[in-house]
Design an enzyme around this catalytic site. Structure first.
Site, mmCIF file in Angstrom:
data_model
loop_
_atom_site.group_PDB
_atom_site.id
_atom_site.type_symbol
_atom_site.label_atom_id
_atom_site.label_comp_id
_atom_site.label_asym_id
_atom_site.label_seq_id
_atom_site.Cartn_x
_atom_site.Cartn_y
_atom_site.Cartn_z
ATOM 1 N N GLN A 123 62.001 39.794 30.097
ATOM 2 C CA GLN A 123 61.202 40.825 29.425
ATOM 3 C C GLN A 123 60.126 40.182 28.573
ATOM 4 O OE1 GLN A 123 62.991 44.330 27.137
ATOM 5 N NE2 GLN A 123 62.430 42.964 25.465
ATOM 6 N N GLY A 124 58.867 40.536 28.809
ATOM 7 C CA GLY A 124 57.751 39.992 28.038
ATOM 8 C C GLY A 124 57.179 41.020 27.083
ATOM 9 N N TYR A 125 57.878 41.256 25.989
ATOM 10 C CA TYR A 125 57.398 42.200 24.979
ATOM 11 C C TYR A 125 56.908 41.457 23.733
ATOM 12 C CZ TYR A 125 59.208 46.539 27.166
ATOM 13 O OH TYR A 125 59.435 47.621 27.993
ATOM 14 N N SER A 126 57.818 40.770 23.050
ATOM 15 C CA SER A 126 57.503 40.177 21.745
ATOM 16 C C SER A 126 56.459 39.072 21.849
ATOM 17 C CB SER A 126 58.768 39.612 21.104
ATOM 18 O OG SER A 126 59.692 40.628 20.809
ATOM 19 N N GLU A 244 67.948 50.481 28.357
ATOM 20 C CA GLU A 244 68.705 49.292 27.953
ATOM 21 C C GLU A 244 69.966 49.662 27.191
ATOM 22 O OE1 GLU A 244 67.943 45.184 25.375
ATOM 23 O OE2 GLU A 244 66.685 46.934 25.050
ATOM 24 N N SER A 364 63.900 45.092 15.176
ATOM 25 C CA SER A 364 64.605 44.796 13.926
ATOM 26 C C SER A 364 65.140 46.078 13.299
ATOM 27 C CB SER A 364 63.667 44.089 12.942
ATOM 28 O OG SER A 364 62.713 44.990 12.428
ATOM 29 N N GLU A 366 64.963 47.101 10.324
ATOM 30 C CA GLU A 366 63.979 47.731 9.459
ATOM 31 C C GLU A 366 63.053 48.644 10.266
ATOM 32 O OE1 GLU A 366 65.655 44.278 7.465
ATOM 33 O OE2 GLU A 366 64.772 44.562 9.441
#
Length: 385
Positions: A123-126, A244, A364, A366
């Site tokens: 997965q290429g998200y962050s 997911e 995260s 938060e």
């Protein structure tokens, strides 16, 4: 009900016959690279037996299993000590996304390889400046004839070093004046084995390197390998994250129960339960896990609703992080300086160290709380400047 019990016996018998001593427990927390080839072979046997795509519709190569049977499968998988999955990203994220939002050509091209565990995904998200805030991604893709040309960097990319393909969120158009930052994002399917991609492992506290940073230097993919239309990437990416956090979380909680049972046994054996504070924390962990399971089953059985996946993620991530902290208390000095070859202490140390990331990855805590505040409770939007 009787049919479900027969289904449980069937999967239990299959796992008993196929989960060897070598495989049992491999690829667990903090040991994602362990016995990789053997685990990939196991994934292919699981697929050949028809167990991998239980939740997929029959017309797309699945078994169309009910939620109850999906839960049964994940429970029995966890109880058997079967190895950590190497194909879960394709099965639980990419596959359902293509079934729901992909083109007929994309489904025909990719679903068979995902189902058979012959093609693995990452997965290429962050990105370095866009972790939980995915709308801030800066990796770009431009059309060059019949191909997308991609330039940028992704980080914390699990299994990128073994993946054949990556699904990624990239910016394909600038943000129009006054538009949301989500505009101009696209969801691409990109082959990993090409000259324009460099994968560098990130060494974790556990000593393993499951995560990677990935550099795209004019990497290429075909123009029709965009899921949905160009510019619709945010909607597709959010759908993937929803897939997911499905029935597999119930199996995850069975694993949590096994960890808790083992920790209670350790505390009794070492005398840690003589401390009332430790007994209270162990009891609280059992209560919280029981509530988590009941809450998860209730949410999975209810109609899809905004915030459901977020709540489940918040609950389980904090629970496991707390278990790691409790394990260090039970171990005492042994947790800080175990004797060489102390496998039991090493297991709990790995859990503690790896669980530091539980409240960060996958969004995260938060950010997850912000999503609940804005989209469920209707509170004012956070200032993310």
């Amino acid at each position: 009900m009787d049919d479900d019990q027969e289904f449980r016996r069937e999967i239990r018998d299959w796992l008993a016959a196929n989960v060897t001593a070598e495989l049992r427990g491999s690829g667990g927390v903090g040991r994602e690279s362990e016995a990789f080839e053997q685990r990939r072979d196991f994934a292919r046997r699981l697929a050949a037996a028809g167990w991998s795509t239980l939740a997929w519709p029959v017309e797309h190569g699945g078994r169309g299993a009910s939620l109850a049977r999906q839960v049964i499968f994940h429970e029995e998988y966890a109880r058997s000590g079967a190895p950590g999955r190497v194909d879960h990203i394709g099965l639980t994220m990419v596959g359902p996304t293509l079934i729901g939002l992909g083109s007929d050509r994309q489904r025909k091209r990719f679903l068979p390889g995902i189902a058979a565990a012959t093609e693995l995904w990452c997965q290429g998200y962050s990105e370095p400046g866009a972790g939980s805030d995915l709308a801030a991604v800066t990796t770009r893709a431009r059309l060059d004839g019949d191909q997308w040309v991609i330039t940028g960097q992704k980080v914390w990319t699990s299994l990128a070093h073994v993946a054949d393909w990556c699904f990624m969120l990239v910016r394909t158009a600038p943000i129009p004046d006054g538009a949301s930052r989500h505009a101009g994002l696209s969801y691409l399917l990109v082959p990993m084995r090409q000259p324009g991609i460099t994968v560098r492992p990130i060494r974790q506290l556990t000593g393993d390197s499951e995560f990677n940073e990935v550099f795209f230097d004019e990497a290429r993919t075909e123009a029709d390998l965009v899921v949905g239309e160009p510019g619709q990437g945010w909607r597709v990416a959010m759908a993937t994250l929803g897939f997911e956090r499905g029935a597999a979380t119930v199996g995850q909680q069975v694993g949590f129960q096994r960890d808790l049972d083992d920790l209670v046994a350790l505390a009794r054996r070492t005398g840690a339960t003589d401390d009332p504070a430790v007994r209270e924390r162990l009891t609280r962990a059992w209560i919280d896990l029981t509530v988590l399971r009941a809450h998860t089953l209730r949410l999975l059985a209810a109609p899809p609703a905004t915030g459901t996946a977020t709540v489940i993620k918040l609950l389980w991530s904090r629970w496991r992080q707390g278990l790691g902290e409790l394990a260090m208390t039970v171990l005492g000095p042994r947790g800080v300086a175990p004797d060489p070859g102390d496998a039991e202490a090493e297991r709990w140390r790995r859990l503690f160290l790896f669980s530091r990331a539980d409240t960060i990855y996958g969004g995260s805590n938060e950010i997850q709380r912000g999503i609940l505040a804005e989209r469920v409770l209707g509170l004012p939007r956070q200032d993310r400047r």
